[in-house]
Design a protein around this motif. Sequence first.
Motif, PDB file in Angstrom:
ATOM      1  N   LYS A  91     -65.973  27.925  15.299  1.00  0.00           N
ATOM      2  CA  LYS A  91     -64.961  28.453  16.217  1.00  0.00           C
ATOM      3  C   LYS A  91     -64.282  29.689  15.630  1.00  0.00           C
ATOM      4  CE  LYS A  91     -60.995  26.922  18.927  1.00  0.00           C
ATOM      5  NZ  LYS A  91     -60.090  25.797  19.217  1.00  0.00           N
ATOM      6  N   SER A  92     -63.965  29.641  14.347  1.00  0.00           N
ATOM      7  CA  SER A  92     -63.275  30.775  13.712  1.00  0.00           C
ATOM      8  C   SER A  92     -64.178  32.010  13.650  1.00  0.00           C
ATOM      9  CB  SER A  92     -62.809  30.402  12.313  1.00  0.00           C
ATOM     10  OG  SER A  92     -63.912  30.065  11.496  1.00  0.00           O
ATOM     11  N   ALA A  93     -65.463  31.794  13.453  1.00  0.00           N
ATOM     12  CA  ALA A  93     -66.397  32.918  13.403  1.00  0.00           C
ATOM     13  C   ALA A  93     -66.540  33.555  14.778  1.00  0.00           C
ATOM     14  CB  ALA A  93     -67.748  32.450  12.886  1.00  0.00           C
ATOM     15  N   LYS A  94     -66.539  32.738  15.811  1.00  0.00           N
ATOM     16  CA  LYS A  94     -66.616  33.260  17.180  1.00  0.00           C
ATOM     17  C   LYS A  94     -65.376  34.089  17.501  1.00  0.00           C
ATOM     18  CE  LYS A  94     -69.570  29.630  18.970  1.00  0.00           C
ATOM     19  NZ  LYS A  94     -69.710  28.463  19.853  1.00  0.00           N
ATOM     20  N   LYS A  95     -64.218  33.594  17.068  1.00  0.00           N
ATOM     21  CA  LYS A  95     -62.970  34.328  17.287  1.00  0.00           C
ATOM     22  C   LYS A  95     -63.005  35.656  16.527  1.00  0.00           C
ATOM     23  CE  LYS A  95     -57.996  34.082  16.782  1.00  0.00           C
ATOM     24  NZ  LYS A  95     -56.834  33.322  16.305  1.00  0.00           N
ATOM     25  N   THR A 108     -62.289  39.477  17.913  1.00  0.00           N
ATOM     26  CA  THR A 108     -61.235  40.357  17.401  1.00  0.00           C
ATOM     27  C   THR A 108     -61.825  41.626  16.788  1.00  0.00           C
ATOM     28  OG1 THR A 108     -61.162  39.172  15.288  1.00  0.00           O
ATOM     29  CG2 THR A 108     -59.602  38.486  16.982  1.00  0.00           C
ATOM     30  N   ASN A 109     -62.963  41.492  16.110  1.00  0.00           N
ATOM     31  CA  ASN A 109     -63.606  42.677  15.533  1.00  0.00           C
ATOM     32  C   ASN A 109     -64.026  43.656  16.618  1.00  0.00           C
ATOM     33  OD1 ASN A 109     -63.294  41.769  12.933  1.00  0.00           O
ATOM     34  ND2 ASN A 109     -65.375  40.984  12.747  1.00  0.00           N
TER      35      ASN A 109
END
Length: 87
Positions: free
Chosen positions: A5-9, A13-14
């Motif tokens: 989930k954090s990688a998808k977020k 954002t990037n």
Amino acid sequence: MANHKSAKKRIKTNEKKRLINKASLSKMKTLTKKAFDISEKAELEPAYKEAVSFIDKMASKGRIHKNNAARKKAQLTVHLNGVVKAK
């Protein structure tokens, strides 16, 4: 592709930051080109101030390096001084 989930977020954002940086760099290039194209003192001074102000904002936000900003401002100043001296 990201699984966590954090990688998808982070991907989202990037991408947002990339688009903001791209737009800012494009605006900076446009402002500097406009300033370099002007050869009249009365028209150049407001364009110069706008370009230098925007370059300072870009450097303070970390979108460009401070030395890069200083170099661009110096080039604009040399152009301004050359136009003022010629007239």
